[in-house]
Write an enzyme that holds these catalytic residues in place. Structure first.
Site, PDB file in Angstrom:
ATOM      1  N   GLN A 221       0.864  -1.191   0.000  1.00  0.00           N
ATOM      2  CA  GLN A 221       0.000   0.000   0.000  1.00  0.00           C
ATOM      3  C   GLN A 221       0.895   1.234   0.000  1.00  0.00           C
ATOM      4  OE1 GLN A 221      -3.111   1.567   0.956  1.00  0.00           O
ATOM      5  NE2 GLN A 221      -1.974   3.392   1.572  1.00  0.00           N
ATOM      6  N   THR A 222       0.571   2.209  -0.852  1.00  0.00           N
ATOM      7  CA  THR A 222       1.347   3.452  -0.777  1.00  0.00           C
ATOM      8  C   THR A 222       0.549   4.660  -1.244  1.00  0.00           C
ATOM      9  OG1 THR A 222       3.389   4.555  -1.417  1.00  0.00           O
ATOM     10  CG2 THR A 222       2.444   3.066  -3.033  1.00  0.00           C
ATOM     11  N   ARG A 223       0.911   5.818  -0.690  1.00  0.00           N
ATOM     12  CA  ARG A 223       0.324   7.088  -1.144  1.00  0.00           C
ATOM     13  C   ARG A 223       1.430   8.070  -1.502  1.00  0.00           C
ATOM     14  NH1 ARG A 223       1.042   9.303   4.245  1.00  0.00           N
ATOM     15  NH2 ARG A 223       1.128  11.390   3.395  1.00  0.00           N
TER      16      ARG A 223
ATOM     17  N   HIS B 280      10.733   5.308  -3.962  1.00  0.00           N
ATOM     18  CA  HIS B 280      12.168   5.536  -4.171  1.00  0.00           C
ATOM     19  C   HIS B 280      12.890   4.199  -3.951  1.00  0.00           C
ATOM     20  CE1 HIS B 280      11.188   9.720  -4.482  1.00  0.00           C
ATOM     21  NE2 HIS B 280      10.597   9.689  -3.309  1.00  0.00           N
TER      22      HIS B 280
ATOM     23  N   HIS C 257      11.936   1.975  -0.945  1.00  0.00           N
ATOM     24  CA  HIS C 257      10.667   1.246  -1.070  1.00  0.00           C
ATOM     25  C   HIS C 257      10.823   0.041  -1.986  1.00  0.00           C
ATOM     26  CE1 HIS C 257       9.505   5.558  -0.493  1.00  0.00           C
ATOM     27  NE2 HIS C 257       8.886   4.999   0.521  1.00  0.00           N
TER      28      HIS C 257
ATOM     29  N   GLY D  85       4.421  -1.183   7.331  1.00  0.00           N
ATOM     30  CA  GLY D  85       5.711  -0.604   7.712  1.00  0.00           C
ATOM     31  C   GLY D  85       5.603   0.220   8.978  1.00  0.00           C
ATOM     32  N   ARG D  86       6.592   1.079   9.134  1.00  0.00           N
ATOM     33  CA  ARG D  86       6.610   1.977  10.290  1.00  0.00           C
ATOM     34  C   ARG D  86       5.540   3.061  10.079  1.00  0.00           C
ATOM     35  NH1 ARG D  86       8.831   6.554  11.802  1.00  0.00           N
ATOM     36  NH2 ARG D  86       9.834   6.681  13.835  1.00  0.00           N
ATOM     37  N   ASP D  87       4.791   3.359  11.118  1.00  0.00           N
ATOM     38  CA  ASP D  87       3.797   4.446  11.088  1.00  0.00           C
ATOM     39  C   ASP D  87       2.856   4.333   9.883  1.00  0.00           C
ATOM     40  OD1 ASP D  87       2.584   6.748  12.014  1.00  0.00           O
ATOM     41  OD2 ASP D  87       3.886   8.086  10.874  1.00  0.00           O
ATOM     42  N   HIS D  88       2.266   3.171   9.727  1.00  0.00           N
ATOM     43  CA  HIS D  88       1.369   2.915   8.591  1.00  0.00           C
ATOM     44  C   HIS D  88       0.186   3.897   8.616  1.00  0.00           C
ATOM     45  CE1 HIS D  88      -0.234   0.123   5.493  1.00  0.00           C
ATOM     46  NE2 HIS D  88      -1.375   0.682   5.869  1.00  0.00           N
ATOM     47  N   ALA D  89      -0.056   4.544   7.483  1.00  0.00           N
ATOM     48  CA  ALA D  89      -1.183   5.497   7.344  1.00  0.00           C
ATOM     49  C   ALA D  89      -1.232   6.507   8.490  1.00  0.00           C
ATOM     50  CB  ALA D  89      -2.516   4.762   7.225  1.00  0.00           C
TER      51      ALA D  89
ATOM     52  N   ARG E  72     -20.942  34.817   4.558  1.00  0.00           N
ATOM     53  CA  ARG E  72     -19.512  35.138   4.638  1.00  0.00           C
ATOM     54  C   ARG E  72     -18.682  33.907   4.266  1.00  0.00           C
ATOM     55  NH1 ARG E  72     -18.193  39.931   7.910  1.00  0.00           N
ATOM     56  NH2 ARG E  72     -19.990  40.588   9.096  1.00  0.00           N
TER      57      ARG E  72
ATOM     58  N   ILE F 149     -12.240  40.202   4.910  1.00  0.00           N
ATOM     59  CA  ILE F 149     -12.169  40.171   6.379  1.00  0.00           C
ATOM     60  C   ILE F 149     -11.911  38.731   6.831  1.00  0.00           C
ATOM     61  CG2 ILE F 149     -13.429  40.557   8.517  1.00  0.00           C
ATOM     62  CD1 ILE F 149     -14.997  42.752   7.137  1.00  0.00           C
ATOM     63  N   ALA F 150     -12.670  37.780   6.264  1.00  0.00           N
ATOM     64  CA  ALA F 150     -12.558  36.355   6.599  1.00  0.00           C
ATOM     65  C   ALA F 150     -12.518  36.151   8.110  1.00  0.00           C
ATOM     66  CB  ALA F 150     -11.334  35.748   5.925  1.00  0.00           C
TER      67      ALA F 150
HETATM   68  S1  PPS Z   1     -16.214  38.701   4.701  1.00  0.00           S
HETATM   69  O1  PPS Z   1     -16.687  38.608   6.096  1.00  0.00           O
HETATM   70  O2  PPS Z   1     -14.842  38.304   4.592  1.00  0.00           O
HETATM   71  O3  PPS Z   1     -17.104  38.016   3.785  1.00  0.00           O
HETATM   72  O4  PPS Z   1     -16.269  40.265   4.363  1.00  0.00           O
HETATM   73  P1  PPS Z   1     -15.694  40.960   3.022  1.00  0.00           P
HETATM   74  O5  PPS Z   1     -16.137  40.246   1.817  1.00  0.00           O
HETATM   75  O6  PPS Z   1     -14.235  41.161   3.171  1.00  0.00           O
HETATM   76  O7  PPS Z   1     -16.425  42.349   2.966  1.00  0.00           O
HETATM   77  C1  PPS Z   1     -16.088  43.319   3.825  1.00  0.00           C
HETATM   78  C2  PPS Z   1     -16.375  44.703   3.244  1.00  0.00           C
HETATM   79  O8  PPS Z   1     -17.789  44.950   3.209  1.00  0.00           O
HETATM   80  C3  PPS Z   1     -18.121  46.145   3.903  1.00  0.00           C
HETATM   81  N1  PPS Z   1     -19.178  45.781   4.885  1.00  0.00           N
HETATM   82  C4  PPS Z   1     -19.058  45.041   6.005  1.00  0.00           C
HETATM   83  N2  PPS Z   1     -17.985  44.470   6.634  1.00  0.00           N
HETATM   84  C5  PPS Z   1     -18.218  43.773   7.762  1.00  0.00           C
HETATM   85  N3  PPS Z   1     -19.422  43.563   8.288  1.00  0.00           N
HETATM   86  C6  PPS Z   1     -20.524  44.106   7.710  1.00  0.00           C
HETATM   87  N4  PPS Z   1     -21.725  43.882   8.227  1.00  0.00           N
HETATM   88  C7  PPS Z   1     -20.354  44.862   6.527  1.00  0.00           C
HETATM   89  N5  PPS Z   1     -21.205  45.501   5.695  1.00  0.00           N
HETATM   90  C8  PPS Z   1     -20.474  46.063   4.706  1.00  0.00           C
HETATM   91  C9  PPS Z   1     -16.854  46.712   4.451  1.00  0.00           C
HETATM   92  O9  PPS Z   1     -16.595  47.853   3.682  1.00  0.00           O
HETATM   93  C10 PPS Z   1     -15.763  45.700   4.190  1.00  0.00           C
HETATM   94  O10 PPS Z   1     -14.643  46.217   3.503  1.00  0.00           O
HETATM   95  P2  PPS Z   1     -13.176  46.328   4.127  1.00  0.00           P
HETATM   96  O11 PPS Z   1     -12.267  46.510   2.948  1.00  0.00           O
HETATM   97  O12 PPS Z   1     -12.865  45.103   4.919  1.00  0.00           O
HETATM   98  O13 PPS Z   1     -13.232  47.546   4.980  1.00  0.00           O
END
Ligand code: PPS
Length: 568
Positions: free
Chosen positions: A193-195, A199, A202, A287-291, A447, A473-474
């Site tokens: 078995q390999t992923r 070399h 093996h 082998g050693r540490d399989h999967a 979001r 923003i994420a």
């Molecule tokens: S996210 O959470 O990552 O999906 O947000 P994003 O796509 O980066 O969008 C952020 C920009 O939208 C404007 N905005 C808001 N931000 C945060 N919360 C709320 N409720 C909101 N409504 C509008 C804001 O201008 C953000 O832009 P940036 O460049 O971050 O200032």
């Protein structure tokens, strides 16, 4: 005499004619488009690779497997094979119904007669099956963040195999392999078995295993799903083909297995053994540490290096494929050969290149010595993975609104364009929301969708050798992590936290949004009425208070240089 391991085993397919009829009937049923992992599981259920399972597990079988590694009828089976679904789909289905299982293009593969529907205790499943409810384990992460919250169980009627257009001649069902072994007169077969690419170590290990077991050798690599970040299977198969020529002809064969691995170490080894026994193999190399899944979130190994061998030994008689256990192989310079590390005699020079060191050499374009690998294999690996400073990558800025993400991202883009060499794309938060995500709001769901879209585009850019700069923003750590995983299978991911404090962002209030949010005129505003989860381990964190934009962008450039992503 017909040997039991070479007699046909049961499949779940119906005859061709019945399949045509069922396909018409299935078109009327509620249908589920399977995920890539579910397609892998279904393929092995239908073709007998998961024999004695007859479908996705019932609740009783699931509980029994999770707790005791056995089905309710007592048969050994260490891994839950479950059909996870969304809450929405779950609301439309009740036990007693039939559903059509389709691939991602909508082709009907099977019908499942639903007997069970339940909400699993995922934390318990993680603890029992993977040893810890720790998100650093890829399967635990999958369980919590990708798999749906509800499980369906029930027998499956197979209509057709999932279609594969790649390496068709190299893929075999258990019965095809059994027939092949019968035809060649192979009676004792040891599977490897390999992923990973093979070399010299093996090759030596497998060659010795075959000699030790007095068996023929089957190289049986997994091409379904492996550990995130592994070398893609297209490259690996080309490497395996090159190595195949190095074995004495007519003693060794290779077949590709469309398994979705779980990286469950000991339980996985037992599962792999059962699958290989179903494919007609009489012996299996552990082998050693399989999967092994790597380190847990505390930085320790999830499993001991020989835990998989110990569990396999315990169940060996029931598995049906005898274990050939192998130690770590290293190169002895004076004797110009590979030997098991614990059997080396005399005062000799031992050479070894770890996986990490190999990746470093490949990424930096350094020499890989002939004693370590075959030139053909190295050539293939280099072809797919050019040196790091020629690969695609993603810089992912995250931070509060008004923290300075866009400004720094723009400055970085221009600097990278000035250097030239790779195309640069900026996926700025506001710009993405105007184009890609114009219909979305700011709920958690929206979001997440927005970030997954950005991640998808960035992963495509990274895959094709470009530079993606993202600046949303994420706010949610799990979503950022999912995006990281998507991208890291294609290239580097650099998370940059623009760590401007809320107070400072509010003081600047460049768009006037904070004032509106404080007045309650904008709802769900990040930092005011919505959460922001601060990154725990970003590759870089930049302060923007009292620091020039140019300097912030330069910090990113320096980090990219130190990661080898731009030539120094
Ligand atoms: S996210 O959470 O990552 O999906 O947000 P994003 O796509 O980066 O969008 C952020 C920009 O939208 C404007 N905005 C808001 N931000 C945060 N919360 C709320 N409720 C909101 N409504 C509008 C804001 O201008 C953000 O832009 P940036 O460049 O971050 O200032």
């Amino acid at each position: 005499m017909q040997l039991p391991n070479l007699a046909p085993i049961p499949e779940l397919f119906v005859s061709y004619d019945s399949a045509q009829k069922l396909k018409l009937e299935a078109a009327e049923l509620p249908s589920l488009d399977l995920s890539p992992r579910q397609i892998c599981d279904l393929e092995l259920l239908m073709n007998g690779g998961f024999n004695p399972l007859k479908g996705f597990m019932s609740e009783a079988d699931y509980n029994s497997v999770v707790n005791d590694l056995r089905l309710t009828d007592g048969a050994l089976w260490p891994m839950p094979i479950t059909l996870d679904i969304s809450e929405k789909f779950g609301k439309t289905i009740e036990p007693g119904q039939d559903i059509a299982l389709r691939d991602q293009e909508g082709v009907i593969l099977a019908i499942m007669s639903v007997t069970d529907k339940w909400t699993p205790n995922k934390a318990h499943e993680a603890e029992k099956v993977f040893g810890a409810d720790d998100g650093a384990h890829p399967a635990v992460n999958y369980l919590h963040n990708t798999a749906g919250p509800i499980y369906l169980g029930g027998p499956v009627t197979g209509i057709q195999q999932p279609v594969h257009y790649d390496f068709r001649a190299r893929r075999d069902t258990p019965n095809e392999l059994r027939a092949y072994f019968r035809k060649l007169g192979w009676r004792r077969i040891v599977a490897f078995q390999t992923r990973n690419p093979l070399h010299r170590a093996h090759q030596e290990l497998t060659f010795r295993a075959a000699k030790e077991a007095q068996a023929n050798l089957l190289i049986h690599p997994v091409v379904g799903m492996t550990k995130p970040g592994d070398v893609d299977h297209f490259t690996r198969v080309r490497c395996y083909e090159a190595v195949l020529d190095k074995y004495p002809s007519s003693t060794t064969s290779m077949s590709l297995l469309n398994l979705a691995m779980r990286m469950a170490g000991p339980r996985e080894a037992v599962w792999h053994g059962l699958i290989r026994a179903n494919h007609g193999c009489t012996h299996f190399i552990v082998g050693r540490d399989h999967a092994g899944p790597g380190k847990n979130s505390a930085g320790d190994d999830f499993y001991g290096p020989y835990e998989a061998q110990d569990l396999y030994r315990k169940y060996q008689d029931e598995i049906g494929a005898e274990m050939v256990d192998f130690k770590h192989m290293v190169y002895v310079q004076e004797r110009a050969q590979y030997e098991p590390a614990d059997e080396i005699k005399g005062d000799v020079t031992v050479l070894n290149i770890s996986g990490t060191e190999l990746r470093r050499r490949l990424s930096e374009g350094l020499e890989i010595p002939e004693w370590f690998s075959f030139p053909e294999v190295v050539k293939e690996l280099r072809r797919t993975k050019p040196a790091r400073h020629k690969q695609g990558f993603t810089v992912f800025f995250t931070g509060l609104s008004g923290s300075g993400k866009s400004t720094i991202a723009n400055a970085l883009m221009v600097k990278l364009m000035e250097m030239g060499g790779r195309p640069v794309t900026l996926l700025d938060g506001d710009v993405v929301r105007k184009n890609l995500s114009s219909e979305l709001g700011f709920s958690k769901e929206h979001r997440d969708l927005n970030i997954r879209r950005i991640g998808y585009v960035a992963s495509e850019i990274t895959k094709n050798g470009g530079i993606a700069i993202c600046a949303p923003i994420a706010p949610y750590a799990n979503t950022r992590r999912a995006v990281r995983e998507d991208i890291e299978s294609f290239g580097a991911f650099l998370e940059v936290h623009v760590a401007t404090s809320l107070e400072e962002c509010e003081r600047r209030d460049r768009k006037g949004l904070y004032a509106l949010a404080r007045a309650g005129k904008i709802k769900e505003f990040t930092g005011i009425s919505d959460p922001y989860e601060v990154p725990e381990q970003p590759e870089l964190s930049v302060e923007t208070e009292n620091v020039e934009v140019d300097n912030c962008a330069h910090q990113v450039i320096l980090k990219l240089e130190s990661m080898g992503l731009i030539a120094g």
